[in-house]
Scaffold this motif. Structure first.
Motif, short mmCIF file in Angstrom:
data_model
loop_
_atom_site.label_atom_id
_atom_site.label_comp_id
_atom_site.label_asym_id
_atom_site.label_seq_id
_atom_site.Cartn_x
_atom_site.Cartn_y
_atom_site.Cartn_z
N VAL A 224 0.84 -1.19 0.00
CA VAL A 224 0.00 0.00 0.00
C VAL A 224 0.88 1.24 0.00
O VAL A 224 1.78 1.39 0.82
CB VAL A 224 -0.94 0.01 1.22
CG1 VAL A 224 -1.72 1.32 1.27
CG2 VAL A 224 -1.91 -1.16 1.14
N THR A 226 1.02 5.49 -0.13
CA THR A 226 0.27 6.74 0.06
C THR A 226 0.81 7.78 -0.90
O THR A 226 2.01 8.04 -0.93
CB THR A 226 0.40 7.24 1.51
OG1 THR A 226 -0.13 6.25 2.39
CG2 THR A 226 -0.38 8.53 1.69
N GLU A 240 -4.51 6.31 -1.08
CA GLU A 240 -3.79 5.08 -0.75
C GLU A 240 -3.95 4.10 -1.90
O GLU A 240 -5.05 3.73 -2.27
CB GLU A 240 -4.33 4.48 0.55
CG GLU A 240 -4.06 5.36 1.77
CD GLU A 240 -4.62 4.78 3.05
OE1 GLU A 240 -5.40 3.80 2.97
OE2 GLU A 240 -4.29 5.30 4.13
N SER A 242 -3.58 0.56 -3.82
CA SER A 242 -3.50 -0.88 -3.61
C SER A 242 -3.62 -1.60 -4.95
O SER A 242 -4.16 -1.05 -5.92
CB SER A 242 -4.60 -1.36 -2.67
OG SER A 242 -4.46 -0.80 -1.38
N GLU A 257 -7.04 3.52 -6.13
CA GLU A 257 -6.58 4.64 -5.32
C GLU A 257 -7.75 5.08 -4.43
O GLU A 257 -8.73 5.65 -4.91
CB GLU A 257 -6.08 5.78 -6.21
CG GLU A 257 -4.88 5.36 -7.04
CD GLU A 257 -4.17 6.52 -7.71
OE1 GLU A 257 -4.55 7.68 -7.46
OE2 GLU A 257 -3.25 6.26 -8.50
N GLN A 260 -7.56 8.56 1.69
CA GLN A 260 -7.13 8.34 3.06
C GLN A 260 -8.13 9.02 4.00
O GLN A 260 -8.44 10.21 3.83
CB GLN A 260 -5.73 8.90 3.29
CG GLN A 260 -5.16 8.54 4.66
CD GLN A 260 -3.74 9.06 4.82
OE1 GLN A 260 -3.54 10.22 5.11
NE2 GLN A 260 -2.77 8.18 4.62
#
Length: 300
Positions: A224, A226, A240, A242, A257, A260
């Protein structure tokens, strides 16, 4: 198949990992009179239980066969991570696959629908060469329209090192280094292929950072990440990233995406979605509630 480039990559990787280790890190006495950093070839050979001459031939990219047992011993001696060990094995295996039969650009309709369903969160699909195959509207809203970029440069490394992403990504350096390390980890099987060598040569000619970091030969599989984005309209967003691997043997993966929490990013993505809808269909604004219109105006 030409394996000269694969052997050169293997030699370079071993050398960079050897020079990155200090004697005290592997239980050897510190040498104060050393002219070069890191371990000597003899040190690595002793730690791995192989002859120094044979190990030297590996670092000289000689055409010699290496068993998995020896490779694992070298990985242990060089304190390689699991990702680095996998990369070492991929470089050394001469029966590795070619990317000649990777899927063409584009994705099946079902995969495009998956990307679109993530709206207003950015999402896109990567091919095994790290070229971008498809994306959703939210990805365009945040980063710009990939359709306006030449297909050859619709690639993660070109986006980061060719200038497109540099002004937008506030934490550009760690993001760019991470993408580069992920690319190298994922494409070790293809280093002998023309598309790979052409890509590296052209990026090296256009970016000093790429040239410097490429020489460091860092390897990293995705985790992950940021990413801080400075958008020209809504300002700072924190996303974030993934990865979901498409389990169809194609090597494709979906990049998601996600905002956060606690950064206000979700509202800003929604605001960008409203604006995008208005641009595409000016009559769409009549369907929005007054509260929605007020939220949009507060972001600009």
């Amino acid at each position: 198949m030409n394996y000269d480039q694969r052997r050169a990559e293997l030699a370079d990787f071993l050398k960079t990992r050897r020079l990155a280790l200090q004697p005290e890190e592997v239980g050897l006495p510190t040498r104060t009179s050393r002219r070069t950093p890191g371990l000597r070839r003899e040190d690595v050979a002793d730690l791995a239980g192989i002859s120094a001459c044979w190990y030297s031939q590996l670092e000289q990219a000689r055409n010699i066969r290496v068993s998995d047992h020896v490779l694992n011993s070298l990985a242990e001696a060089l304190r390689l991570s699991a990702e680095e060990r996998d990369y070492l094995l991929a470089l050394a295996h001469e029966d590795a696959r070619s990317s000649a039969n990777v899927p063409a650009d584009g994705v099946p309709p079902a995969l495009q629908r998956i990307l679109d369903s993530q709206h207003p969160h950015p999402a896109f699909a990567l091919g095994p060469r790290f070229n971008i195959l498809a994306w959703n509207q939210a990805r365009t809203d945040v980063y710009g329209d990939l359709a306006k970029i030449p297909p050859a440069h619709r690639h993660m490394l070109w986006l980061f090192f060719g200038g497109h992403m540099r002004e937008m990504i506030q934490n550009w350096e760690p993001s760019a280094r991470s993408v580069l390390a992920e690319f190298r980890a994922a494409t070790g099987l293809y280093v002998h292929e023309p598309w790979f060598t052409t890509l590296v040569r052209e990026l090296g000619q256009s970016s000093t950072e790429f040239r410097r970091w490429w020489r460091q030969h860092e390897i990293e599989k995705h985790h992950v990440t940021t990413r801080e984005v400075k958008h020209p309209f809504v300002g700072r967003m924190v996303l974030e990233e993934s990865v979901l691997v498409v389990d169809d043997g194609s090597g494709r993966r979906i990049i998601l995406e996600i905002p956060q929490p606690g950064t206000g990013t979700e509202k800003k993505l929604t605001a960008l979605s409203w604006k995008s809808q208005e641009v595409q269909d000016p009559s769409w604004h009549v369907l929005r509630s007054p509260d929605s219109q007020e939220q949009w105006s507060n972001h600009f």
